[in-house]
Design a protein around this motif. Structure first.
Motif, short mmCIF file in Angstrom:
data_model
loop_
_atom_site.label_atom_id
_atom_site.label_comp_id
_atom_site.label_asym_id
_atom_site.label_seq_id
_atom_site.Cartn_x
_atom_site.Cartn_y
_atom_site.Cartn_z
N ASN A 1 9.54 1.05 26.71
CA ASN A 1 10.73 1.66 26.13
C ASN A 1 11.97 1.07 26.81
OD1 ASN A 1 12.92 3.48 25.56
ND2 ASN A 1 11.41 4.99 24.90
N LEU A 2 12.64 0.14 26.12
CA LEU A 2 13.77 -0.55 26.72
C LEU A 2 14.90 0.39 27.10
CD1 LEU A 2 14.10 -3.85 24.65
CD2 LEU A 2 12.68 -3.36 26.62
N TRP A 3 15.12 1.38 26.28
CA TRP A 3 16.21 2.31 26.56
C TRP A 3 15.93 3.12 27.83
CZ3 TRP A 3 21.06 2.93 25.91
CH2 TRP A 3 21.67 4.19 26.09
N GLN A 4 14.72 3.64 27.94
CA GLN A 4 14.37 4.40 29.14
C GLN A 4 14.35 3.52 30.38
OE1 GLN A 4 10.81 6.71 28.53
NE2 GLN A 4 11.81 8.10 27.09
N ASN A 5 13.91 2.26 30.21
CA ASN A 5 13.98 1.32 31.33
C ASN A 5 15.41 1.22 31.85
OD1 ASN A 5 11.28 0.72 31.03
ND2 ASN A 5 11.62 -1.24 30.02
N TYR A 6 16.33 1.10 30.91
CA TYR A 6 17.73 0.92 31.29
C TYR A 6 18.30 2.17 31.96
CZ TYR A 6 22.77 1.12 30.77
OH TYR A 6 24.11 1.31 31.02
N ILE A 7 18.04 3.34 31.39
CA ILE A 7 18.59 4.58 31.95
C ILE A 7 18.07 4.80 33.37
CG2 ILE A 7 18.70 7.09 31.74
CD1 ILE A 7 20.49 5.58 29.79
N VAL A 8 16.78 4.56 33.58
CA VAL A 8 16.21 4.71 34.92
C VAL A 8 16.84 3.71 35.87
CG1 VAL A 8 14.10 4.43 36.29
CG2 VAL A 8 14.05 5.73 34.16
N TYR A 9 16.98 2.46 35.42
CA TYR A 9 17.62 1.43 36.23
C TYR A 9 19.04 1.85 36.60
CZ TYR A 9 19.78 -3.08 37.38
OH TYR A 9 20.47 -4.09 37.99
N SER B 1 20.78 16.60 34.18
CA SER B 1 20.40 17.25 32.93
C SER B 1 20.91 16.45 31.74
CB SER B 1 20.96 18.68 32.90
OG SER B 1 20.66 19.30 31.67
N VAL B 2 22.15 15.97 31.84
CA VAL B 2 22.73 15.16 30.77
C VAL B 2 21.99 13.84 30.63
CG1 VAL B 2 24.79 13.88 30.06
CG2 VAL B 2 25.02 16.21 30.96
N MET B 3 21.72 13.18 31.75
CA MET B 3 21.03 11.90 31.71
C MET B 3 19.59 12.04 31.20
SD MET B 3 23.35 9.80 32.49
CE MET B 3 22.31 8.34 32.41
N ARG B 4 18.97 13.16 31.48
CA ARG B 4 17.62 13.41 30.95
C ARG B 4 17.67 13.51 29.44
NH1 ARG B 4 14.12 18.88 31.62
NH2 ARG B 4 12.11 18.07 30.88
N SER B 5 18.73 14.13 28.92
CA SER B 5 18.91 14.21 27.48
C SER B 5 19.20 12.84 26.88
CB SER B 5 20.05 15.19 27.16
OG SER B 5 20.36 15.18 25.78
N ILE B 6 20.02 12.05 27.55
CA ILE B 6 20.37 10.70 27.06
C ILE B 6 19.14 9.80 27.01
CG2 ILE B 6 21.64 8.60 27.70
CD1 ILE B 6 23.94 10.35 28.63
N MET B 7 18.18 10.01 27.91
CA MET B 7 16.96 9.20 27.90
C MET B 7 16.21 9.32 26.59
SD MET B 7 15.12 9.23 31.65
CE MET B 7 13.83 8.14 31.04
N ASN B 8 16.39 10.45 25.91
CA ASN B 8 15.72 10.68 24.63
C ASN B 8 16.67 10.50 23.45
OD1 ASN B 8 13.17 11.47 25.86
ND2 ASN B 8 14.22 13.34 26.49
N TYR B 9 17.61 9.61 23.60
CA TYR B 9 18.63 9.38 22.58
C TYR B 9 18.01 8.95 21.25
CZ TYR B 9 22.65 7.13 20.35
OH TYR B 9 23.64 6.75 19.47
N ASP B 10 18.55 9.46 20.16
CA ASP B 10 18.08 9.15 18.81
C ASP B 10 18.83 7.94 18.27
OD1 ASP B 10 17.19 9.04 16.24
OD2 ASP B 10 17.98 11.00 15.62
N PHE B 11 18.12 6.84 18.08
CA PHE B 11 18.74 5.59 17.66
C PHE B 11 18.84 5.43 16.14
CE2 PHE B 11 17.98 4.42 22.00
CZ PHE B 11 18.96 3.49 22.30
#
Length: 432
Positions: A61-69, A101-111
Motif C-alpha cells: 500500500n503506497l499511501w500507507q508506506n508514505y504516511i508511516v514514513y 488520531s488524525v494521521m490514523r484516519s488519513i492512512m485510510n484515505y479514500d482515493f
C-alpha cells in the motif's frame, strides 16, 4: 476532505511541496472544476509515491508506506522531545494524541475522488502496488523500519495504541534522517550551506571478521561503550601499518553499536572548516556522533590540521558531549616530519628549533587514546587466511593454500589483513 484533517494537526504539519500537501491541493483543484490540472498533479504525486517505495525497497500500500514514513521521519517539537526523553511521559503526549488520531484516519484515505480525475482502477493499483524489482542493497534500513512499523500497526485497535507504536520508535531510533541512517558524509546544498548526506550502503563487517588484534579491539570497544553510556571518553587515533584493520575496526564498531544510538559522520581534510557547522547541527540530538577521518596525514605544506586541532581542543566553544573524533592513519604523528625539523636554528632560521617539532606532534597528542595496529606476523597471516577460507567454504589442501597465500603476499603488499582478504576472495572467485 484531507485539507480539513490537515488543519487539525498541531505537530505533524506537512511542508509545502510534500506529497500530503499535494493531495490536499489536488482535492481543491477537483472541487473547483480544474480536472485537467488536478489529473496532472495526481499523476505526479503517484509517481512520487512509487519512487519513494522503490527507494525504500518496499511495495504494498503506497499511501500507507508514505504516511508511516512521514510519521517516522518528521522532525517537530513532539518527535524531538520523545527522542530526548527516551522512555517516559512528556508534557506533549496528550496534545500529540489528537495528531495521531488524525494521521490514523488519513492512512485510510479514500482515493475515489482523485481516481475520477485520472482513470478508473488507479486506487486499486495505488493501494496494492507490487514491484518485481528486488530491493537494492543501497535502499538502507528505512524500508525495513517502515515495513516493521506497518506490521505492528496491523494489531492496533485504538489511537493510543497507534501512537504507542511510533513513540517506541522515537525512543529507540529517534526521528528524522538519523533514525533511518547510521552513517553520513558532509556535503553542501544549492545555497552552499553544510548538510549531512546519508550513506545508505555500508560495509556489514563485524569485529569477528577482524581476526586477531584482540587487545586493539578491546580498547576501542571500551572507549566507545563509555562514550555511549555518557561516561568520560577520549578521541581515538588508530595508527599503524597499511591494511592492518584500522578502517575495518571503525566499520565494525558502527554495525555493533548503531542500535545503541551511535552515528558516524565521515569527513575529509578539505572539509575541516565545516566541522563547526556539523557540530551545530548535531549538538542537541540524542545520539552519539563520531566524526570519522580515514587515512589522516598531512604534508609539510598542508595547514588543515590547525582547524582540527582547534576543534579537538582549543576553540572557546566547547565541543558537544555527544561528539568524539576517531581517526585512522599510517603515521603516528600525522604530520610529515623531516630531519630538517631538527636542524640548528642558525641553519634554518627558527629561533626555537624545538618549536617546529612541538607543532608537528601537537595534533596527535590531542587524541587521548592511541591504538597501534601492526602488520600480522607470518603465523597470524596464515591464521587469518585459514579462518577466512573456512568461512568462505573453500575446500583446498591447507598446505597448498598457505604456500599460495605466501606467493600472493609477495606480489600484493606483504603480510596484511587486506592481502589475506584479497587472496581468499581470489580463491572464492576461482571456486568450482
Amino acid at each position: 476532505m484531507i485539507k480539513n484533517d490537515i488543519s487539525k494537526l498541531l505537530f505533524f504539519k506537512p511542508e509545502e511541496g510534500s506529497i500530503l500537501a499535494g493531495i490536499s491541493e489536488a482535492e481543491e483543484l477537483i472541487s473547483g472544476g480544474a480536472c485537467a490540472s488536478s489529473g496532472s498533479q495526481v499523476l505526479s504525486l503517484i509517481n512520487r509515491l512509487i519512487s519513494l517505495s522503490l527507494n525504500l525497497g518496499i511495495d504494498g500500500n503506497l499511501w500507507q508506506n508514505y504516511i508511516v514514513y512521514f510519521l517516522l521521519t518528521d522532525e517537530n517539537a513532539y518527535t524531538l522531545s520523545r527522542e530526548r526523553i527516551k522512555a517516559g511521559k512528556d508534557s506533549f503526549s496528550g496534545l500529540a494524541l489528537s495528531d495521531f488520531s488524525v494521521m490514523r484516519s488519513i492512512m485510510n484515505y479514500d482515493f475515489s475522488g482523485l481516481e475520477n480525475a485520472v482513470n478508473p482502477g488507479m486506487a486499486k493499483e495505488l493501494l496494492n502496488f507490487s514491484s518485481e524489482t528486488p530491493a537494492s542493497k543501497f535502499a538502507g534500513r528505512g524500508g525495513s523500519i517502515v515495513k516493521e512499523t506497518l506490521e505492528k500497526l496491523k494489531n492496533v485497535s485504538s489511537d493510543e495504541e497507534f501512537k504507542a507504536v511510533f513513540d517506541a520508535h522515537y525512543e529507540k531510533r529517534g526521528c528524522g534522517v538519523y533514525a533511518f541512517t547510521d552513517a553520513f558524509s558532509i556535503g553542501e546544498d544549492e545555497k552552499g550551506e553544510t548538510i549531512l548526506k546519508a550513506i545508505k550502503a555500508t560495509d556489514k563487517v563485524t569485529f569477528e571478521d577482524l581476526i586477531g588484534y584482540d587487545d586493539q579491539k578491546a580498547e576501542l570497544i571500551r572507549n566507545t561503550e563509555a562514550f555511549l553510556e555518557g561516561r568520560p571518553a577520549n578521541n581515538v587515533l588508530l595508527y599503524g601499518d597499511s591494511g592492518s584493520g584500522k578502517s575495518t575496526s571503525i566499520k565494525a564498531m558502527l554495525n555493533e553499536y548503531s542500535d545503541n544510538g551511535l552515528r558516524i559522520i565521515e569527513i575529509y581534510k578539505h572539509q575541516f572548516k565545516q566541522i563547526s557547522s556539523v557540530l551545530a547541527m548535531v549538538k542537541n540530538r540524542n545520539y552519539r556522533f563520531i566524526l570519522y577521518i580515514d587515512d589522516l596525514s598531512f604534508e609539510d605544506f598542508e595547514i588543515e590540521y590547525k582547524y582540527l586541532k582547534a576543534v579537538i581542543e582549543g576553540d572557546l566553544e566547547v565541543r558537544p558531549d555527544n561528539v568524539l573524533i576517531y581517526a585512522t592513519s599510517n603515521r603516528r604523528h600525522l604530520i610529515k616530519e623531516t630531519w630538517k625539523d631538527r636542524t640548528d636554528m642558525e641553519h634554518d632560521g627558527d629561533i626555537h628549533r624545538s618549536d617546529t617539532i612541538e607543532e608537528k606532534t601537537s595534533l596527535s597528542t590531542r587524541f587521548g587514546v592511541n591504538i597501534y595496529f601492526a602488520s600480522p606476523t607470518p603465523q597470524m597471516y596464515h591464521q587469518i587466511v585459514e579462518t577466512l577460507a573456512e568461512r568462505a567454504g573453500i575446500d583446498m589442501d591447507k598446505q597448498q593454500m598457505l604456500v599460495k597465500s605466501d606467493a600472493w603476499s609477495i606480489r600484493h603488499g606483504g603480510y596484511t589483513c587486506r592481502t589475506a582478504r584479497q587472496f581468499v576472495d581470489y580463491l572464492a572467485s576461482e571456486k568450482r
